[in-house]
Design an enzyme around this catalytic site. Sequence first.
Site, PDB file in Angstrom:
ATOM      1  CD  GLU A 237      -1.395  -2.295   2.130  1.00 17.81           C
ATOM      2  OE1 GLU A 237      -2.223  -2.949   2.776  1.00 17.81           O
ATOM      3  OE2 GLU A 237      -0.165  -2.561   2.135  1.00 17.81           O
TER       4      GLU A 237
ATOM      5  CB  CYS B  28      -0.959  -3.569   8.762  1.00 22.51           C
ATOM      6  SG  CYS B  28       0.120  -2.272   8.105  1.00 22.51           S
TER       7      CYS B  28
END
Length: 147
Positions: free
Chosen positions: A59, A87
């Site tokens: 990401e 996360c």
Amino acid sequence: MEDIFFTDEYFMKQALIEAQKAFDMGEVPVGCVVVSNNQIIGKGHNLTEQLNDVTAHAEMQAITAAANYLGAKYLNDCTIYISLEPCIMCAGAIFWAQFERVVFAAKDEKRGFENAMVKLHPKTKIQSGILANEAAELMKLFFKNLR
């Protein structure tokens, strides 16, 4: 008429291609693409082992690429597609980038942001489960091969 190829499933397949690149490099197989106006403007896969950098998640790579492409720090007209639930760190970056949508495939019961009760930007829409089985299988294969 809307182009039938540009669906959530199409873009998630592109994220899974990125995840496969990570897998092939011995990285945890997570892949990501950022989309604006049906165009991929950023993509990435985990590079934490290659770069010796715990922040080099898929990401983070894709967000940086998309921001550089647009020349802007806010990605509020974009959708981010991720093969695994982000996360906490990545959810924070997604929050600050103010994505319009977050679409992820497989849940991460241990490290995912939803289990940690982390919230994204109030305007961000979240969708999960797109190609979840494919993403989960790649992850299982990766960890099976480590044992």
